[in-house]
Enzyme design. Structure first.
Site, PDB file in Angstrom:
ATOM      1  N   TYR A 130      47.019  36.034  61.871  1.00  0.00           N
ATOM      2  CA  TYR A 130      47.297  36.418  60.407  1.00  0.00           C
ATOM      3  C   TYR A 130      46.510  35.771  59.588  1.00  0.00           C
ATOM      4  CZ  TYR A 130      51.622  37.250  63.191  1.00  0.00           C
ATOM      5  OH  TYR A 130      52.560  37.629  64.037  1.00  0.00           O
ATOM      6  N   HIS A 136      49.199  37.095  72.356  1.00  0.00           N
ATOM      7  CA  HIS A 136      49.705  38.098  71.215  1.00  0.00           C
ATOM      8  C   HIS A 136      49.825  39.374  71.929  1.00  0.00           C
ATOM      9  CE1 HIS A 136      49.576  38.262  66.407  1.00  0.00           C
ATOM     10  NE2 HIS A 136      50.459  38.943  67.100  1.00  0.00           N
ATOM     11  N   SER A 187      60.113  41.253  63.505  1.00  0.00           N
ATOM     12  CA  SER A 187      60.561  42.170  62.613  1.00  0.00           C
ATOM     13  C   SER A 187      61.894  42.549  62.811  1.00  0.00           C
ATOM     14  CB  SER A 187      59.853  43.612  62.852  1.00  0.00           C
ATOM     15  OG  SER A 187      59.509  44.377  61.615  1.00  0.00           O
ATOM     16  N   PRO A 188      62.748  41.510  62.710  1.00  0.00           N
ATOM     17  CA  PRO A 188      64.051  41.550  62.834  1.00  0.00           C
ATOM     18  C   PRO A 188      64.863  42.382  61.813  1.00  0.00           C
ATOM     19  CG  PRO A 188      63.613  39.468  61.937  1.00  0.00           C
ATOM     20  CD  PRO A 188      62.223  40.077  62.263  1.00  0.00           C
ATOM     21  N   LEU A 189      64.102  42.585  60.640  1.00  0.00           N
ATOM     22  CA  LEU A 189      64.815  43.168  59.609  1.00  0.00           C
ATOM     23  C   LEU A 189      64.126  44.692  59.405  1.00  0.00           C
ATOM     24  CD1 LEU A 189      65.210  40.252  56.988  1.00  0.00           C
ATOM     25  CD2 LEU A 189      66.897  41.465  58.738  1.00  0.00           C
ATOM     26  N   GLY A 190      63.237  45.096  60.374  1.00  0.00           N
ATOM     27  CA  GLY A 190      62.697  46.267  60.297  1.00  0.00           C
ATOM     28  C   GLY A 190      61.655  46.511  59.162  1.00  0.00           C
ATOM     29  N   PHE A 223      63.123  47.448  56.134  1.00  0.00           N
ATOM     30  CA  PHE A 223      63.828  48.667  56.127  1.00  0.00           C
ATOM     31  C   PHE A 223      65.366  48.309  56.157  1.00  0.00           C
ATOM     32  CE2 PHE A 223      66.330  52.061  58.354  1.00  0.00           C
ATOM     33  CZ  PHE A 223      65.906  53.202  57.660  1.00  0.00           C
TER      34      PHE A 223
END
Length: 400
Positions: free
Chosen positions: A120, A190, A269-272, A275
């Site tokens: 990152y 990773h 990415s728990p919230l997509g 999205f």
């Protein structure tokens, strides 16, 4: 990649003032339960194993209030992904002092689990996190990741992956400097290097553990055989894969394997990628350089169909007097007690609201109803482009 999410994206879901009042109150309740100030007799130092070691037994030991257990590692029920603190999805660069403030405000609201990676930035996110947690380093768990082929002097991204043992050790030394610490609490591979046996990777990590530079280790987006081989060589604390209402792939094999082996699970990415916050609509398009524009699930052809999931989440948000993001996070936490989502954001308000998701609870009947409704919605399109997906579900070569 851990990936992670909210940034400007949650504005549409946070419009109602009555909901804001709930969120502030919910965040306060969550903070009270999450804050790490507990009696010394009950306290396990962050980054250290709790009594019982690794394996299935450690998952059966109840963590402290407001905490969850990844294997034998205890963390806050919700973590903070800091991936976007050096560059957001739309490629803009956040104001660095405010990113430090977000990290420190997260700690003030009970977050003790912070997720980064050398990739990152590269490197810059680890520097931001190291500065952010410096005043309370010994009270939090730092997770970061190695595995991409990155020049350690220049930060240039070279082709492919690199998990050669000597490279891992060099990477960790640089990580420690950037993070301003003497140990990494949770070090992930990773992506699986198809040219290096996982036993060799585990051996390098074990050497680092013996030196006190790494305390726990994990894998991300690995093949299932590789996970089992890795765990047999050196007990794995956590797996980090994409998982949300939008992408439920881990439910088939990865989550059952984690439960069997006593390994915790961290959804990236728990919230997509925003999205599930309710920010997208059928006309949403992405700026050049925004990787979401390469995901066919968000293409103009597929997005209108997939928005049925967002509408479902919004209905449940109204029903539970919460935000769509809180419903998405609460749903993840309700699936298993050893799942710890790491939503990312560059806004303090959104961080407060994400932490408030711990106050959203489903009755068994509600969860069964919600799970059934989610299962009915078939998502069109792929979660990642083929060239990126090729790095997931890889099996390491056999040990010769």
């Amino acid at each position: 990649m851990n990936k992670t999410q909210n940034d400007h994206a949650q504005e549409g879901g946070f419009a109602k003032l009555d909901r804001r009042k709930f969120l502030i109150a919910g965040a306060g309740v969550a903070a009270a339960s999450l804050l790490p100030h507990v009696s010394a007799a009950a306290q396990v130092q962050p980054g250290q194993s709790s009594p019982g070691g690794t394996g299935q037994g450690s998952l059966q030991q109840p963590p402290r209030q407001g905490r969850r257990r990844l294997g034998a590692l205890e963390v806050s029920s919700i973590g903070l992904g800091v991936q976007n603190m050096s560059r957001k999805y739309e490629t803009t660069v956040p104001y660095r002092p405010e990113m430090i403030n977000v990290i420190r405000a997260a700690f003030d609201h009970g977050v003790t689990f912070f997720d980064a990676a050398e990739a990152y930035g590269p490197f810059e996110v680890e520097r931001i996190l190291g500065e952010g947690v410096a005043p309370f380093r010994d009270q939090v768990v730092i997770a970061t990741k190695f595995g991409w082929n990155i020049d350690q002097n220049t930060g240039a991204r070279l082709p492919g992956l690199n998990s050669r043992p000597e490279h891992i050790k060099r990477v960790v030394e640089a990580m420690l400097r950037r993070l301003r610490t003497d140990r990494i609490d949770l070090l992930y591979q990773h992506r699986v290097d198809p040219n290096v046996p996982i036993e060799d990777v585990a051996g390098a990590v074990k050497d680092l553990m013996n030196q006190g530079k790494v305390l726990h280790w994990g894998l991300s987006e690995m093949g299932l055989k590789t996970l089992r081989r890795a765990h047999a060589e050196l007990p794995v604390t956590a797996v980090q894969n994409e998982y949300s209402m939008l992408w439920r792939g881990p439910e088939k094999e990865v989550l059952p394997a984690c439960e069997e082996l006593g390994i915790g699970f961290v959804p990236w990415s728990p919230l997509g990628v925003q999205f599930l916050t309710g920010w997208f609509d059928a006309d949403t398009r992405f700026a050049p350089g925004d990787f979401r524009g390469t995901e066919s699930r968000f293409s103009p052809e597929n997005l209108p169909y997939n928005l049925a999931l967002v509408e479902l989440v919004k209905k449940w948000a109204e029903r539970k007097n919460a935000t769509p993001a809180q419903i998405a996070l609460a749903w993840l936490m309700a699936q298993k007690p050893w799942i710890v989502p790491i939503p990312g954001t560059t806004h303090r308000e959104h961080m407060h609201q994400n932490v408030g998701a711990v106050a959203v609870r489903f009755t068994p009947a509600e969860l069964a109803e919600l799970n059934k409704s989610v299962a009915v919605i078939k998502i069109r399109g792929q979660r990642l482009p083929d060239a990126v997906q090729a790095f997931s579900d890889v099996e390491a070569p056999p040990k010769r």
